[in-house]
Enzyme design. Structure first.
Site, PDB file in Angstrom:
ATOM      1  N   ASP B 153       0.974  -1.155   0.050  1.00 23.47           N
ATOM      2  CA  ASP B 153      -0.119  -0.187  -0.221  1.00 23.47           C
ATOM      3  C   ASP B 153       0.864   1.493   0.243  1.00 23.47           C
ATOM      4  O   ASP B 153       1.423   1.342   1.358  1.00 23.47           O
ATOM      5  CB  ASP B 153      -0.866   0.099   1.288  1.00 23.47           C
ATOM      6  CG  ASP B 153      -1.787   1.323   1.315  1.00 23.47           C
ATOM      7  OD1 ASP B 153      -1.702   2.080   0.572  1.00 23.47           O
ATOM      8  OD2 ASP B 153      -2.208   1.342   2.515  1.00 23.47           O
ATOM      9  N   GLU B 179      -1.283  11.156   0.591  1.00 22.02           N
ATOM     10  CA  GLU B 179      -2.577  10.815   0.756  1.00 22.02           C
ATOM     11  C   GLU B 179      -2.590   9.907   2.292  1.00 22.02           C
ATOM     12  O   GLU B 179      -3.609   9.968   2.702  1.00 22.02           O
ATOM     13  CB  GLU B 179      -2.749   9.525  -0.109  1.00 22.02           C
ATOM     14  CG  GLU B 179      -4.044   8.972  -0.206  1.00 22.02           C
ATOM     15  CD  GLU B 179      -4.412   7.752   0.808  1.00 22.02           C
ATOM     16  OE1 GLU B 179      -5.713   7.513   0.683  1.00 22.02           O
ATOM     17  OE2 GLU B 179      -3.444   7.302   1.324  1.00 22.02           O
ATOM     18  N   GLU B 180      -1.397   9.463   2.718  1.00 22.36           N
ATOM     19  CA  GLU B 180      -1.391   8.920   4.037  1.00 22.36           C
ATOM     20  C   GLU B 180      -1.606   9.828   5.040  1.00 22.36           C
ATOM     21  O   GLU B 180      -1.848   9.433   6.468  1.00 22.36           O
ATOM     22  CB  GLU B 180      -0.310   7.647   4.064  1.00 22.36           C
ATOM     23  CG  GLU B 180      -0.045   6.686   3.105  1.00 22.36           C
ATOM     24  CD  GLU B 180      -1.132   5.637   3.490  1.00 22.36           C
ATOM     25  OE1 GLU B 180      -1.890   5.770   4.507  1.00 22.36           O
ATOM     26  OE2 GLU B 180      -0.914   4.614   2.901  1.00 22.36           O
TER      27      GLU B 180
END
Lengths: 309, 309, 309
Positions: B153, B179-180
């Site tokens: 991921d 994004e994280e």
């Protein structure tokens, strides 16, 4: 629209299936309603809708200065795996509530169950397709004093906008989506109405809560704040007009809760906004209850403010 | 790219240091990879990158209708004061995990420690410069059935996009950052691809979770919802195509979790989006595990959908 | 402005009533201050303000490359029903703090009370109008070493910007609103300064916390991260300049806290940003305390960086 007809329309609105993200039936209902009724309106609005707008509908009357935002979506549930449910928005959950929907095998009327850990399930005679959305089964009740049903929040806000539309000369009405589940539809609309019409004033036509300071039968609530803070100098203008109007209203002050206003505030455009709506109790349950006097004060207040602002 | 080469590329991707906000090495890796490989692609894309785009990279193929978003950043840690660590994103934390990075004194390979209160520390033979970012030490494993490593991921999501690029005729691929850790990079990209190309359809090429309803070896997961709700009428189109395709897939329904889709939904533009990705277990740990069959279904599904949508 | 005058200006700033959403008095104060002082500035800025900008004020000097953001609002309280209070932002709350404001019946100086459940009340000789905003009563103290008062966060950030304005040749200064209560004002400004001036570098002129790694008297804090993550390659440029400057500074690394930078990061525009500010203790209380050396390092660092960036 006479008042008896008005509450018939409310009953119809409460029965439309439109959980957040799945509002196409409500869009169709509104476009049909507008098509059938607008010939009796004082001004014929421009109607902005279509795939580019997802399930939002925008009506533009005359030379607008202020926009009314009425969200058309509701809270509900999505079927997960086995007989599990996941909430859409923040529904009240009690075992025994009736839920309805439809999947590949046909229509569904099932019961909600909650276990001790707060996990949600449906109880039904067969398995329901994964991903099916469910809403509260409508059980509309009306007395001389009040109406009671699931989804008065925000079908009353929608009805208010439709009533105001009848006599509106200059203004915008936005029927918005996704409000109950984190938003995401308002930014596109905000950009459009500011860039095209220069509109940066908004009234949030939505339903609020009966609390220790806001009561049934005392008139529409004008919210001085919730989690969001309307700009104080603009709020003071609203309050002056509200007092001048002679229409019954009560002041609301909360530290939590939000509405389409949040996305207007966070937008790239200098919107001023104020949440004005009748209060209900049994919020987000099948038993939402609003007094007619408060709702009719809401209509009157919007009609008055849309002329003044 | 043959499948054996493909998983070599995956190993390389998993070793690139790119915690959120610090993705310059991954941007360089991708620009280099594209430069070396694009001559074998069916269509030569326009490559949009540079300081004005921070560490995002956008590829535009032909006349695009749909964009693929693959985030290039990872979770990790920042060195605070003394030997304290602060997380980047939401990493799984267990004492003993190996972390690596580099500071003014040289390369670092240290161990993560968590005390009873959940506070995080590093264990290393010397003090590490304040503010140094650390990531999981890569430990890539491959069998006939599955791959296992930190950062599948979302290096698998990136690899999926690179594989789809080989035959893509019309479409956009976005390698996105941050994004994280709360996002913030997608709005600029959304504005650009909508305003310049009219693109408002998006597939989120990212990795999801093995749960009680989504299993290893059952094909790519199409998420009907997580915390966000794709528009139902558009989701139904995707599901119809997915079924027509004959490619193995499974339906995911969750109440939490989000992705780059959140920022598309909240943007000023009318994006429809759907998260489609292989499931993993041991999420956000050094032991992330994905079955090759599921990942290869993911590639096939993207190739199919990018033609149809 | 001599240093003794400077701290007189700080005292004046600390006394201005400007809780989030209600900043009109601070806007007026600043416009008046600028009007009286700008003739002595090296460059006369363009002043952007007015109803379209709500209570934000923007100063544009020369050919700007970098913007300074200094929020002008403060935390506070709103009167709810009976003698209840609802917080604005996240104030420190201790029974006995003095609060002031004004309602239809006149000026108010009352005491804050908190009960065991953490609910907030005012104690005053009469009822206060529903919706009245209250702030901490100012109690400004100055020694050779430090200043102490409510609202050093962020009147020191505002003062820093006013001091930098005196010699600024190229740059933008933004006096922003609503920072303490969820934001919402920065997106409009970000759009404007990027689209009109191409500016996408920002320094956040705000006050941070004394912690186990950031101490009084060690110079201005340059935040390498809080909840948000500045882009690392840009942050490294700042740190190089900071070291070259010879001005005292200390590095901050936190996992929580945010500022106007959050909205720049989430905007449609590719802003790089860095929070640079003196540290205080007794955060968000009437006892906020900042050392003069740290604040004067802040001014020097801003003057230096605005030339270099």
């Amino acid at each position: 629209m006479h008042f008896c007809l008005m509450y018939q329309t409310l009953k119809d609105l409460c029965e439309v299936f439109a959980p957040s993200g799945d509002e196409s039936r409500m869009k169709d209902f509104l476009l049909d309603y507008i098509s059938k009724n607008q010939s009796e309106w004082v001004v014929q609005p421009e109607i902005i809708a279509g795939d580019e707008w997802h399930d939002n509908v925008i009506l533009v009357f005359g030379e607008p200065r202020t926009a009314i935002f009425a969200h058309i979506d509701s809270i509900g549930f999505t079927v997960r795996y086995e007989n599990q449910l996941v909430p859409i928005g923040g529904p009240d959950v009690q075992s025994g509530y009736f839920l309805r929907g439809e999947d590949s095998k046909g229509e569904i009327l099932c019961r909600l169950e909650m276990n001790k850990e707060g996990n949600l399930f449906y109880h039904f005679g067969r398995a329901i397709d994964r991903g099916t959305n469910l809403v509260f089964e409508s059980n509309f009740r009306e007395t001389d004093e009040y109406v009671q049903s699931c989804y008065l929040d925000n079908r009353l806000g929608v009805l208010n906008a439709l009533k105001v539309a009848e006599t509106l000369e200059n203004g915008i009405i936005v029927f918005s989506t996704r409000e109950e589940h984190g938003g995401g539809a308002v930014p596109q609309v905000a950009k459009f109405i500011y860039e095209k019409y220069g509109v940066r004033q908004a009234l949030i036509s939505d339903i609020t809560w009966v609390t220790d300071g806001v009561h049934h039968g005392k008139g529409v609530a004008i919210s001085m704040r919730d989690r969001g803070l309307p700009r104080r100098t603009w709020l003071n203008r609203i309050l002056k007009y509200a007092t001048d109007s002679g229409i019954a209203y009560q002041l609301e002050i909360e530290g939590s809760g939000s509405s389409d206003a949040r996305e207007l505030q966070e937008s790239d455009y200098p919107f001023d906004w104020c949440f004005i709506g009748a209060p209900e109790d049994h919020v987000h349950s099948p038993e939402e209850k609003v007094f007619k006097f408060d709702f009719e004060s809401m209509i009157n207040m919007y009609q008055y403010l849309m002329k003044k602002l």
